[in-house]
Design a protein around this motif. Structure first.
Motif, PDB file in Angstrom:
ATOM      1  N   ARG B  92       7.121 -24.680 -19.831  1.00 18.45           N
ATOM      2  CA  ARG B  92       6.587 -23.510 -20.535  1.00 18.45           C
ATOM      3  C   ARG B  92       5.066 -23.638 -20.695  1.00 18.45           C
ATOM      4  O   ARG B  92       4.333 -22.651 -20.557  1.00 18.45           O
ATOM      5  N   GLN B  95       3.752 -22.734 -17.430  1.00 22.87           N
ATOM      6  CA  GLN B  95       3.867 -21.283 -17.211  1.00 22.87           C
ATOM      7  C   GLN B  95       2.601 -20.583 -17.729  1.00 22.87           C
ATOM      8  O   GLN B  95       1.983 -19.772 -17.033  1.00 22.87           O
ATOM      9  N   MET B  97      -0.313 -21.941 -18.318  1.00 21.40           N
ATOM     10  CA  MET B  97      -1.513 -22.402 -17.615  1.00 21.40           C
ATOM     11  C   MET B  97      -1.644 -21.721 -16.248  1.00 21.40           C
ATOM     12  O   MET B  97      -2.750 -21.407 -15.808  1.00 21.40           O
ATOM     13  N   PHE B  98      -0.513 -21.472 -15.580  1.00 21.47           N
ATOM     14  CA  PHE B  98      -0.594 -20.714 -14.323  1.00 21.47           C
ATOM     15  C   PHE B  98      -0.916 -19.245 -14.614  1.00 21.47           C
ATOM     16  O   PHE B  98      -1.670 -18.619 -13.863  1.00 21.47           O
ATOM     17  N   PHE B  99      -0.374 -18.703 -15.700  1.00 17.18           N
ATOM     18  CA  PHE B  99      -0.755 -17.352 -16.141  1.00 17.18           C
ATOM     19  C   PHE B  99      -2.267 -17.296 -16.331  1.00 17.18           C
ATOM     20  O   PHE B  99      -2.933 -16.361 -15.883  1.00 17.18           O
ATOM     21  N   TYR B 102      -4.090 -17.307 -12.940  1.00 19.08           N
ATOM     22  CA  TYR B 102      -3.790 -16.216 -12.008  1.00 19.08           C
ATOM     23  C   TYR B 102      -4.014 -14.829 -12.620  1.00 19.08           C
ATOM     24  O   TYR B 102      -4.462 -13.919 -11.922  1.00 19.08           O
ATOM     25  N   SER B 103      -3.699 -14.657 -13.892  1.00 23.42           N
ATOM     26  CA  SER B 103      -3.702 -13.313 -14.485  1.00 23.42           C
ATOM     27  C   SER B 103      -4.795 -13.107 -15.529  1.00 23.42           C
ATOM     28  O   SER B 103      -4.983 -11.989 -16.005  1.00 23.42           O
ATOM     29  N   GLU B 105      -8.050 -15.617 -15.963  1.00 22.94           N
ATOM     30  CA  GLU B 105      -9.353 -16.104 -15.493  1.00 22.94           C
ATOM     31  C   GLU B 105      -9.985 -15.210 -14.433  1.00 22.94           C
ATOM     32  O   GLU B 105     -11.172 -14.870 -14.541  1.00 22.94           O
ATOM     33  N   PRO B 106      -9.237 -14.757 -13.394  1.00 19.82           N
ATOM     34  CA  PRO B 106      -9.886 -13.970 -12.332  1.00 19.82           C
ATOM     35  C   PRO B 106     -10.482 -12.643 -12.821  1.00 19.82           C
ATOM     36  O   PRO B 106     -11.281 -12.041 -12.111  1.00 19.82           O
ATOM     37  N   VAL B 141      -0.642  -9.292 -23.046  1.00 20.28           N
ATOM     38  CA  VAL B 141       0.482 -10.235 -22.923  1.00 20.28           C
ATOM     39  C   VAL B 141       0.333 -11.349 -23.971  1.00 20.28           C
ATOM     40  O   VAL B 141       1.287 -11.739 -24.648  1.00 20.28           O
TER      41      VAL B 141
END
Lengths: 202, 202
Positions: B92, B95, B97-99, B102-103, B105-106, B141
């Motif tokens: 979790r 989860q 950290m990949f969010f 990807y969703s 930082e960019p 989110v």
């Protein structure tokens, strides 16, 4: 234990990763096909599983959901040879998985989505041109690493390889020719020789 | 053991994450300021540390380098309360950290880079407009999650919070007003109350 349920789209590399690892582990699972091009990730039921509205989602048990493809790989691989326990090897696996999501997927997967899934090369021409040098740069970083190593971390196939394999083995569908990346091609062959391997459905 | 050396840029949230976790852990370290706007990540010496040419890089020992901010956080947090050992809690944390990479930082970090670091709002106007709804979606989110929980995972401050804090606490520098995200603001206050906390250098 109940069988895992994967909510995903067969044509998505991020979803394919999860199915491929489960296949390599010999773990049975149920697949719930979820078409993102038809709004299936925007329904209230889907957003209750993943408020970020993206596939894949792993359903672990009643009301227990995990999102983000690479976090799902980590969960499934724990305690298996696909995730090393050594502290630095573990971090190195994650280094390549974050590389995949930040420096590879946004260029190679996105180009493939416009060309291969939506089939709209003209509409996305400017975007495709922007993505091209960055996708090639990511493949170049992989090529240099794989010229000196068989796998991305820990000297064996780990979830870093599974993650990077997803959109690399279909890079041509995003307009990226692997002809000038021979070490990458040899790595794809090594991976496809593993027992349980299958490529993404056409 | 030798002291950690962090190759990073003070004004980068991805680099700040690493310094902040080391501060919260009370771990001494040396900081090597590396200005990405002046080509410092494109030199042969830097590329030998990280072939992907990005800060931060953690120098663990002679010739031992680790890249990707969130992989570095994972390495440093292992065995501390900032990284839970439980399998699902661990996944979790990843989860989120990949969010983040990807969703969040960019869109938010990138907008801040154009506005606050390069100071070129006109040049990047079209890009800023594209990033705006996606950055707001990421904050939405987070807001929904934090309306019902104090932290992102495991019921306590973990490296998921450290990662998401980085560009959220300076989101206004990217043109994102946190006024409509009260739960996010309360979470930033909780985090800034931790012993050893410091915000990013102005």
């Amino acid at each position: 234990m109940a069988m895992y349920r994967v909510h995903g789209m067969r044509a998505s590399g991020n979803c394919h990763k999860v199915g491929l690892l489960l296949d390599l582990l010999g773990e049975p699972y149920e697949w719930v096909e979820t078409d993102v091009t038809k709004g299936a990730t925007r329904t209230p039921a889907f957003l209750a599983m993943n408020p970020n509205g993206k596939v894949p989602v792993l359903e672990i048990g009643p009301g227990q959901y995990l999102a983000e493809s690479n976090a799902i790989l980590h969960y499934l691989a724990e305690g298996t040879p696909f995730l090393p326990a050594d502290r630095l090897d573990h971090a190195r696996v994650l280094q390549w998985m974050f590389f995949e999501q930040y420096s590879h997927e946004p260029y190679i997967a996105t180009s493939r989505y416009w060309l291969h899934i939506l089939k709209e090369p003209e509409k996305y021409r400017a975007r495709l041109e922007e993505c091209r040098p960055r996708g090639l740069a990511a493949l170049g970083v992989m090529e240099r690493h794989l010229a000196a190593a068989d796998w991305f971390a820990a000297g064996r196939c780990t979830i870093a390889d599974i993650a990077l394999h997803a959109y690399t083995h279909v890079a041509h569908e995003g307009g990226f020719d692997l002809a000038s990346f021979p070490a990458v091609r040899r790595w794809l062959e090594r991976l496809s020789a593993l027992p349980g391997y299958r490529p993404m459905a056409a």
